[in-house]
Design a protein around this motif. Structure first.
Motif, PDB file in Angstrom:
ATOM      1  N   VAL A 168       3.514  15.389 -10.064  1.00  0.00           N
ATOM      2  CA  VAL A 168       3.210  13.965  -9.899  1.00  0.00           C
ATOM      3  C   VAL A 168       3.270  13.217 -11.217  1.00  0.00           C
ATOM      4  CG1 VAL A 168       0.682  14.110 -10.159  1.00  0.00           C
ATOM      5  CG2 VAL A 168       1.711  12.369  -8.652  1.00  0.00           C
ATOM      6  N   PHE A 169       2.942  13.868 -12.326  1.00  0.00           N
ATOM      7  CA  PHE A 169       3.045  13.194 -13.622  1.00  0.00           C
ATOM      8  C   PHE A 169       4.512  13.043 -14.035  1.00  0.00           C
ATOM      9  CE2 PHE A 169      -1.474  14.475 -15.211  1.00  0.00           C
ATOM     10  CZ  PHE A 169      -2.027  13.547 -14.340  1.00  0.00           C
ATOM     11  N   ARG A 170       5.342  14.019 -13.690  1.00  0.00           N
ATOM     12  CA  ARG A 170       6.777  13.850 -13.935  1.00  0.00           C
ATOM     13  C   ARG A 170       7.301  12.661 -13.134  1.00  0.00           C
ATOM     14  NH1 ARG A 170       6.520  19.615 -13.515  1.00  0.00           N
ATOM     15  NH2 ARG A 170       7.342  19.592 -11.378  1.00  0.00           N
ATOM     16  N   GLU A 171       6.803  12.530 -11.917  1.00  0.00           N
ATOM     17  CA  GLU A 171       7.254  11.436 -11.043  1.00  0.00           C
ATOM     18  C   GLU A 171       6.854  10.076 -11.588  1.00  0.00           C
ATOM     19  OE1 GLU A 171       6.225   9.595  -6.610  1.00  0.00           O
ATOM     20  OE2 GLU A 171       5.712  11.690  -7.058  1.00  0.00           O
ATOM     21  N   VAL A 172       5.563   9.877 -11.854  1.00  0.00           N
ATOM     22  CA  VAL A 172       5.103   8.522 -12.174  1.00  0.00           C
ATOM     23  C   VAL A 172       5.505   8.080 -13.572  1.00  0.00           C
ATOM     24  CG1 VAL A 172       3.190   8.712 -10.548  1.00  0.00           C
ATOM     25  CG2 VAL A 172       2.794   9.203 -12.967  1.00  0.00           C
ATOM     26  N   THR A 173       5.731   9.019 -14.487  1.00  0.00           N
ATOM     27  CA  THR A 173       6.166   8.632 -15.839  1.00  0.00           C
ATOM     28  C   THR A 173       7.682   8.661 -15.985  1.00  0.00           C
ATOM     29  OG1 THR A 173       6.124  10.902 -16.728  1.00  0.00           O
ATOM     30  CG2 THR A 173       4.057   9.618 -16.836  1.00  0.00           C
ATOM     31  N   GLY A 174       8.384   9.161 -14.982  1.00  0.00           N
ATOM     32  CA  GLY A 174       9.825   9.327 -15.130  1.00  0.00           C
ATOM     33  C   GLY A 174      10.164  10.327 -16.213  1.00  0.00           C
ATOM     34  N   ARG A 175       9.235  11.217 -16.507  1.00  0.00           N
ATOM     35  CA  ARG A 175       9.333  12.216 -17.592  1.00  0.00           C
ATOM     36  C   ARG A 175       9.318  11.570 -18.981  1.00  0.00           C
ATOM     37  NH1 ARG A 175      10.979  17.460 -15.760  1.00  0.00           N
ATOM     38  NH2 ARG A 175      11.586  17.472 -13.565  1.00  0.00           N
ATOM     39  N   HIS A 176       8.930  10.310 -19.067  1.00  0.00           N
ATOM     40  CA  HIS A 176       8.862   9.631 -20.367  1.00  0.00           C
ATOM     41  C   HIS A 176       7.463   9.778 -20.949  1.00  0.00           C
ATOM     42  CE1 HIS A 176      12.819   8.222 -19.503  1.00  0.00           C
ATOM     43  NE2 HIS A 176      12.423   7.479 -18.486  1.00  0.00           N
ATOM     44  N   ALA A 177       7.033  11.015 -21.062  1.00  0.00           N
ATOM     45  CA  ALA A 177       5.741  11.383 -21.626  1.00  0.00           C
ATOM     46  C   ALA A 177       5.912  12.747 -22.275  1.00  0.00           C
ATOM     47  CB  ALA A 177       4.670  11.430 -20.537  1.00  0.00           C
ATOM     48  N   LEU A 178       4.973  13.103 -23.134  1.00  0.00           N
ATOM     49  CA  LEU A 178       4.979  14.450 -23.691  1.00  0.00           C
ATOM     50  C   LEU A 178       4.233  15.342 -22.700  1.00  0.00           C
ATOM     51  CD1 LEU A 178       5.389  12.527 -26.236  1.00  0.00           C
ATOM     52  CD2 LEU A 178       4.471  14.420 -27.583  1.00  0.00           C
ATOM     53  N   LEU A 179       4.974  16.198 -22.007  1.00  0.00           N
ATOM     54  CA  LEU A 179       4.415  17.023 -20.950  1.00  0.00           C
ATOM     55  C   LEU A 179       4.202  18.438 -21.459  1.00  0.00           C
ATOM     56  CD1 LEU A 179       6.703  15.722 -18.056  1.00  0.00           C
ATOM     57  CD2 LEU A 179       4.341  15.054 -18.544  1.00  0.00           C
ATOM     58  N   VAL A 180       3.026  18.988 -21.191  1.00  0.00           N
ATOM     59  CA  VAL A 180       2.664  20.301 -21.719  1.00  0.00           C
ATOM     60  C   VAL A 180       2.230  21.213 -20.567  1.00  0.00           C
ATOM     61  CG1 VAL A 180       1.955  19.305 -23.914  1.00  0.00           C
ATOM     62  CG2 VAL A 180       0.257  19.639 -22.121  1.00  0.00           C
ATOM     63  N   PRO A 181       2.385  22.527 -20.726  1.00  0.00           N
ATOM     64  CA  PRO A 181       1.985  23.454 -19.663  1.00  0.00           C
ATOM     65  C   PRO A 181       0.489  23.354 -19.355  1.00  0.00           C
ATOM     66  CG  PRO A 181       3.392  24.554 -21.271  1.00  0.00           C
ATOM     67  CD  PRO A 181       3.024  23.227 -21.857  1.00  0.00           C
ATOM     68  N   LEU A 182       0.158  23.530 -18.105  1.00  0.00           N
ATOM     69  CA  LEU A 182      -1.226  23.452 -17.657  1.00  0.00           C
ATOM     70  C   LEU A 182      -2.101  24.450 -18.415  1.00  0.00           C
ATOM     71  CD1 LEU A 182      -3.360  22.487 -15.593  1.00  0.00           C
ATOM     72  CD2 LEU A 182      -2.561  24.297 -14.065  1.00  0.00           C
ATOM     73  N   GLY A 183      -3.179  23.954 -19.007  1.00  0.00           N
ATOM     74  CA  GLY A 183      -4.153  24.809 -19.667  1.00  0.00           C
ATOM     75  C   GLY A 183      -3.756  25.326 -21.031  1.00  0.00           C
ATOM     76  N   ASP A 184      -2.601  24.920 -21.553  1.00  0.00           N
ATOM     77  CA  ASP A 184      -2.116  25.414 -22.848  1.00  0.00           C
ATOM     78  C   ASP A 184      -2.732  24.563 -23.965  1.00  0.00           C
ATOM     79  OD1 ASP A 184      -0.662  26.104 -25.155  1.00  0.00           O
ATOM     80  OD2 ASP A 184       1.122  26.608 -23.986  1.00  0.00           O
ATOM     81  N   VAL A 185      -3.790  25.057 -24.566  1.00  0.00           N
ATOM     82  CA  VAL A 185      -4.536  24.294 -25.571  1.00  0.00           C
ATOM     83  C   VAL A 185      -3.679  24.014 -26.796  1.00  0.00           C
ATOM     84  CG1 VAL A 185      -6.539  24.333 -27.103  1.00  0.00           C
ATOM     85  CG2 VAL A 185      -6.751  25.164 -24.748  1.00  0.00           C
ATOM     86  N   ASP A 186      -2.955  25.014 -27.267  1.00  0.00           N
ATOM     87  CA  ASP A 186      -2.142  24.816 -28.471  1.00  0.00           C
ATOM     88  C   ASP A 186      -1.033  23.789 -28.232  1.00  0.00           C
ATOM     89  OD1 ASP A 186      -3.571  26.590 -30.061  1.00  0.00           O
ATOM     90  OD2 ASP A 186      -2.377  28.314 -29.432  1.00  0.00           O
ATOM     91  N   ALA A 187      -0.377  23.860 -27.078  1.00  0.00           N
ATOM     92  CA  ALA A 187       0.689  22.900 -26.774  1.00  0.00           C
ATOM     93  C   ALA A 187       0.120  21.489 -26.655  1.00  0.00           C
ATOM     94  CB  ALA A 187       1.400  23.296 -25.478  1.00  0.00           C
ATOM     95  N   LEU A 188      -1.052  21.372 -26.058  1.00  0.00           N
ATOM     96  CA  LEU A 188      -1.683  20.067 -25.931  1.00  0.00           C
ATOM     97  C   LEU A 188      -2.052  19.510 -27.306  1.00  0.00           C
ATOM     98  CD1 LEU A 188      -2.819  17.797 -24.195  1.00  0.00           C
ATOM     99  CD2 LEU A 188      -4.901  19.156 -23.869  1.00  0.00           C
ATOM    100  N   ALA A 189      -2.589  20.359 -28.174  1.00  0.00           N
ATOM    101  CA  ALA A 189      -2.942  19.913 -29.523  1.00  0.00           C
ATOM    102  C   ALA A 189      -1.710  19.432 -30.285  1.00  0.00           C
ATOM    103  CB  ALA A 189      -3.626  21.047 -30.282  1.00  0.00           C
ATOM    104  N   ALA A 190      -0.616  20.179 -30.178  1.00  0.00           N
ATOM    105  CA  ALA A 190       0.609  19.795 -30.878  1.00  0.00           C
ATOM    106  C   ALA A 190       1.151  18.467 -30.352  1.00  0.00           C
ATOM    107  CB  ALA A 190       1.658  20.894 -30.725  1.00  0.00           C
ATOM    108  N   ALA A 191       1.092  18.272 -29.035  1.00  0.00           N
ATOM    109  CA  ALA A 191       1.592  17.031 -28.438  1.00  0.00           C
ATOM    110  C   ALA A 191       0.727  15.843 -28.831  1.00  0.00           C
ATOM    111  CB  ALA A 191       1.656  17.179 -26.926  1.00  0.00           C
ATOM    112  N   LEU A 192      -0.587  16.042 -28.877  1.00  0.00           N
ATOM    113  CA  LEU A 192      -1.479  14.961 -29.303  1.00  0.00           C
ATOM    114  C   LEU A 192      -1.166  14.542 -30.740  1.00  0.00           C
ATOM    115  CD1 LEU A 192      -4.912  16.182 -27.865  1.00  0.00           C
ATOM    116  CD2 LEU A 192      -3.494  14.307 -26.999  1.00  0.00           C
ATOM    117  N   ALA A 193      -0.987  15.525 -31.604  1.00  0.00           N
ATOM    118  CA  ALA A 193      -0.696  15.222 -33.003  1.00  0.00           C
ATOM    119  C   ALA A 193       0.628  14.480 -33.132  1.00  0.00           C
ATOM    120  CB  ALA A 193      -0.670  16.512 -33.815  1.00  0.00           C
ATOM    121  N   GLU A 194       1.628  14.905 -32.377  1.00  0.00           N
ATOM    122  CA  GLU A 194       2.943  14.252 -32.431  1.00  0.00           C
ATOM    123  C   GLU A 194       2.857  12.810 -31.928  1.00  0.00           C
ATOM    124  OE1 GLU A 194       7.482  14.682 -30.603  1.00  0.00           O
ATOM    125  OE2 GLU A 194       5.978  16.227 -30.179  1.00  0.00           O
ATOM    126  N   ALA A 195       2.226  12.624 -30.781  1.00  0.00           N
ATOM    127  CA  ALA A 195       2.133  11.278 -30.214  1.00  0.00           C
ATOM    128  C   ALA A 195       1.331  10.349 -31.119  1.00  0.00           C
ATOM    129  CB  ALA A 195       1.511  11.339 -28.824  1.00  0.00           C
TER     130      ALA A 195
END
Length: 352
Positions: A288-315
């Motif tokens: 649903v997040f791919r749908e509503v953003t048109g994939r124009h977001a930094l999308l990270v695997p569910l529950g992946d703390v390191d990937a989420l941290a990296a995406a937050l820092a990048e954004a």
């Protein structure tokens, strides 16, 4: 004169997301060219003020629901008078002589029962089981529609009318204006994944980056406060309760990034609102997040703390790639208007 009855019970029970949907939809339908008349009705004890122009049936909802399930009475027409169709927006499928369109927001409580109160799971299961009684089923996203079809609802009975975004009033600056912060919007409930967000924030190499959590109280508030303390983040977490639309606009505009680490959702209005106001989005990579953003977001695997941290820092750093992504996202979410939702909704009702 064509009349559509809309169940706005959510607006008197404090279920904020659904309340916004039913009230905005009713107003948008009345604003359409050649609009039908809208008969708003609500059932149960009012926990908040009953909206204007709403016919209120003040018998406790659990009592009425038992009667509805046992003998299919009282019918909606007893409350609204004669109508041409009924928009059943939950949490109960109302009986009526007129055709009924049943709205489904998501099936998260059935897909992830451990993350929801048992009462919510039972209520949604019963609602879905009774969809066969409805003349049509409406989903608020294509993702929810696909999930309904996968659960056994005939594809020809399922229609999609994505919810809209209301224009914000002039923004009010938040208390953290001028500071670096990640924004999260919603009540702290298990499926929101705010615990994962706190753990990710602790791993971002930026001690000035804070977190603003905006929304009504939730069952996870105490646990999140304890986790923030354990991660030594207490001074970096700002917990605000419910805010006005003007205040919410300010929170979006001053945020470096909106974070949505949810396990499951039916739509994702905060993502749409953030992109509409030019704020980058970091979110779980769910359909649903791919749908509503048109994939124009930094999308990270569910529950992946390191990937989420990296995406937050990048954004938060706003490199050109993120700026370009936000521009595309802003254009994508422009389609989500209440006028479009109302037109799609009325088209389904008129086809019955």
């Amino acid at each position: 004169m064509e009349r559509i009855a809309i169940d706005v019970t959510a607006a008197i029970t404090g279920r904020t997301g659904i309340a916004r949907y039913v009230l905005a939809l009713a107003d948008a339908i009345e604003a359409l060219p050649e609009a039908p008349t809208v008969a708003r009705f609500a059932v149960g004890r009012a926990l908040v003020e009953v909206p204007e122009r709403t016919r209120h049936f003040p018998v406790p909802l659990r009592v009425v629901d038992r009667a509805w399930r046992a003998v299919a009475h009282p019918r909606v027409e007893r409350i609204t008078g004669l109508v041409d169709s009924v928009h059943a927006s939950g949490p109960n499928l109302v009986p009526a002589r007129a055709p009924v369109v049943a709205v489904v927001y998501d099936l998260a409580a059935l897909d992830h029962p451990a993350l929801h109160p048992a009462r919510d799971v039972r209520q949604l299961r019963r609602y879905v089981e009774h969809l066969a009684r409805a003349d049509a089923v409406m989903a608020i996203s294509a993702t929810t529609a696909d999930r309904l079809v996968a659960s056994g609802v005939a594809p020809g009975r399922v229609h999609v009318a994505p919810i809209g975004r209301s224009p914000f009033p002039t923004a009010v600056d938040p208390p953290l204006a001028g500071r670096r912060y990640v924004l999260a919007v919603g009540a702290p409930v298990p499926r929101k994944g705010f615990d994962v967000l706190l753990r990710a924030l602790a791993r971002v190499d930026d001690p000035d980056l804070g977190l603003a959590l905006i929304g009504p109280p939730g069952p996870e508030d105490d646990a999140l406060a304890e986790l923030a303390a354990a991660l030594q983040l207490t001074d970096r977490v700002h917990r605000a309760g419910p805010v006005t639309e003007a205040e919410l606009a300010g929170w979006y505009q001053h945020a470096l990034v909106l974070a949505a680490p949810s396990v499951d959702e039916g739509f994702g209005l905060p993502l749409v609102e953030a992109l509409a106001l030019g704020t980058p989005v970091v979110a779980t990579d769910i359909a649903v997040f791919r749908e509503v953003t048109g994939r124009h977001a930094l999308l990270v695997p569910l529950g992946d703390v390191d990937a989420l941290a990296a995406a937050l820092a990048e954004a938060a750093d706003r490199p050109p790639s993120v700026v370009a992504q936000v521009a595309l996202g802003t254009a994508h979410v422009a389609q989500y208007t209440w006028a479009a939702c109302a037109a799609a909704t009325v088209a389904v009702h008129r086809a019955l």
